[in-house]
Design an enzyme around this catalytic site. Structure first.
Site, PDB file in Angstrom:
ATOM      1  N   TYR A 478       0.821  -1.222   0.000  1.00  0.00           N
ATOM      2  CA  TYR A 478       0.000   0.000   0.000  1.00  0.00           C
ATOM      3  C   TYR A 478       0.852   1.269   0.000  1.00  0.00           C
ATOM      4  CZ  TYR A 478      -3.656  -3.339   1.367  1.00  0.00           C
ATOM      5  OH  TYR A 478      -4.508  -4.411   1.424  1.00  0.00           O
ATOM      6  N   HIS A 479       1.827   1.342  -0.910  1.00  0.00           N
ATOM      7  CA  HIS A 479       2.711   2.503  -0.974  1.00  0.00           C
ATOM      8  C   HIS A 479       2.810   3.071  -2.400  1.00  0.00           C
ATOM      9  CE1 HIS A 479       5.000   0.721   2.731  1.00  0.00           C
ATOM     10  NE2 HIS A 479       3.853   1.302   3.075  1.00  0.00           N
ATOM     11  N   PRO A 480       1.692   3.404  -3.051  1.00  0.00           N
ATOM     12  CA  PRO A 480       1.780   3.952  -4.411  1.00  0.00           C
ATOM     13  C   PRO A 480       2.371   5.359  -4.397  1.00  0.00           C
ATOM     14  CG  PRO A 480      -0.470   4.130  -3.630  1.00  0.00           C
ATOM     15  CD  PRO A 480       0.288   3.346  -2.582  1.00  0.00           C
TER      16      PRO A 480
END
Length: 539
Positions: A478-480
């Site tokens: 969850y690190h775009p």
């Protein structure tokens, strides 16, 4: 208080900030320190004043709550056999920092020096360090590397349970150095994580910054209000169009100085494209008249991919009881509500590691986030069992994806494709990383707690078979980031201060402007970016 909604009768502001996430709360709070500046902060989601947001131990509940997230799906992913990946982003005051795991990692200092080497001279680690220090109130005290007295409380996890001690010892047995403070220099090794938790409460930037600014008459926080587009007068941003989440007519809010987009790596490029700023050909295909041909908008999407190697427990009582026992969970939750103490005052991500996937790699490129329980989402419920998982995350992937419009309708989610595992070196590095994690998890420190493997014995599989397993099981950390990245050429969208090229009065301050993904969780770097740019804006 974060999420407090004032009347939005005023329609003209000096600054309009779109998105009350990790960056937006900081930018709005810092700008409003000047009483002569009228600031509007617009957030599509609602208040963060909910137990499942404020309680660190309830993070899985917050992440799974459809009312708190945008619920994006990425894909179909062409290199994951066409799978789609759920990618929750926060739709609430505090943004994704209201639903994340609260792990506080600045990144490798060399990450930022690489930004500077690419032409962004003002973003070296030396020049970022003062802003990292300004953010934090570190429980280890102030030093040349660490700060105290800042808005974000940072605490070192206690890691006292046998399952956490076993993780640390197994890492040391496998040759990893034990590190006291991975945010004070080299992060390669095994350690107790640091977390942004303030006396038992999630210390998001909404809690640390916006809560302090809530009484200012010059700051208006408008929640449950979705920005649909930026209104341009030729090539100047002068207003935004907003619609209430409860329906009704659109409203225009005008800015005399700047519109600052802080909507994240997916929503920010979508807003630019809906406003006519993007790849000309793609805009025309979506039925939008181009205002500026900016081919880099929505491109160069990066993320940390993750896969877990799990083991069942050899006996009962290995995992923290509130994680696997409903009665223990109720008791711990009640204790937190009354005293802000107990198991639910922590985030359960108490230990971790960084290491090199192989000797071919210059510096640590793999993160392990240790999960002291076996768990998965199923039929809207969180299913847990005793055991543990090594979540193995690739830190500097070469594969890049994109965000594109699917429609001129702002209500339609964009197309998001990450192209996970497109690059053969990413596949090589993850195969090596999984094999090394498997060796660490089989060290003697685990012998009394480790049961059988959840997955097939990866030791017996060929590299090709491990790759196939990865395609079936890979997920996201969850690190775009990177979809509106900083730079000077055609492959960038903003300059080194977040100002959009060729558009006046429009700035971006969020993960989308990161030019190259950092090592570790992105919340701390995004807060640093916001603090650093806000300091320039208010100088």
């Amino acid at each position: 208080m974060p999420g407090k909604i004032r009347s939005a009768a005023r329609k003209l502001f000096d600054y309009i900030v779109v998105g009350a996430g990790a960056a937006g709360c900081i930018v709005a709070a810092r700008l409003s320190e000047n009483p002569n500046m009228k600031v509007l902060l617009v957030e599509a989601g609602g208040s963060d004043r909910r137990a499942k947001v404020r309680m660190p131990g309830a993070l899985a509940l917050a992440l799974a709550d459809l009312k708190l997230t945008w619920n994006f799906n990425t894909g179909p992913e062409p290199y994951l056999d066409g799978r789609c990946i759920e990618h929750a982003r926060g739709k609430v005051v505090g943004g994704s920092a209201s639903i994340n795991g609260m792990v506080f990692v600045r990144g490798d200092p060399r990450d930022f020096d690489c930004w500077a080497d690419s032409g962004l001279e003002d973003w070296s680690y030396e020049k970022c360090l003062p802003h990292f220090k300004n953010i934090e109130d570190f429980d280890g005290g102030s030093s040349e590397h660490r700060g105290t007295g800042g808005p974000i409380r940072v605490v070192t996890c206690k890691a006292e349970l046998p399952i956490y001690r076993a993780f640390i010892e197994a890492g040391a047995q496998a040759g990893l150095e034990k590190i006291d403070d991975y945010n004070a220099g080299s992060l390669e090794g095994v350690f107790a994580f640091q977390a942004n938790i303030d006396r038992g409460v999630r210390a998001s930037s909404a809690w640390g910054y916006l809560r302090r600014a809530a009484g200012r008459e010059n700051l208006t926080v408008l929640a449950n209000a979705e920005c649909r587009k930026i209104i341009l007068d030729r090539r100047r941003a002068f207003a935004i169009e907003v619609v209430s989440s409860k329906g009704g007519d659109a409203h225009l809010f005008k800015s005399e100085r700047e519109v600052v987009l802080c909507a994240g790596a997916y929503k920010t490029p979508q807003l630019l494209m809906l406003s006519g700023i993007g790849d000309k050909t793609e805009l025309l295909a979506a039925g939008i008249e181009p205002a500026l041909d900016a081919p880099a908008v929505g491109k160069y999407l990066e993320d940390h991919i993750a896969v877990s190697v799990g083991f069942r427990a050899s006996q009962r009582g290995v995992s923290p009881q509130p994680a696997v026992n409903s009665m223990a969970r109720v008791s711990a939750g009640a204790r937190w509500l009354l005293t802000r103490t107990g198991p639910c005052a922590g985030n359960f991500f108490e230990v971790g590691a960084f290491y090199k996937s192989s000797e071919h790699v210059e510096r640590a490129d793999i993160q392990i986030e240790f999960i002291p329980v076996l768990g998965k989402f199923q039929d809207g419920m969180i299913k847990t069992a005793e055991g543990f998982q090594y979540q193995i995350c690739l830190m500097r992937p070469r594969s890049k994806g994109h965000v594109k419009l699917t429609s001129a309708d702002p209500r339609a989610n964009p197309e998001i494709v990450h192209n996970y595992l497109a690059d053969k070196l990413d596949r090589r590095d993850l195969v090596n990383a999984v094999r090394r994690a498997e060796r660490i998890a089989r060290q003697s420190a685990w012998d009394e707690l480790r049961g059988e493997s959840v997955d097939p014995d990866l030791r017996s599989l060929s590299d090709g078979e491990v790759e196939s397993w990865l395609r079936r099981n890979i997920g996201t950390q969850y690190h775009p980031c990177g979809t509106c990245r900083m730079g000077a050429g055609m492959d960038s969208v903003v300059d080194g201060q977040g100002l959009v090229h060729e558009i006046d009065g429009l700035r971006i301050v969020d993960a989308s402007i990161i030019p190259r993904i950092t090592t570790g969780n992105l919340n701390a770097p995004v807060m640093m970016i916001a603090e650093k740019i806000a300091a320039k804006m208010t100088a």
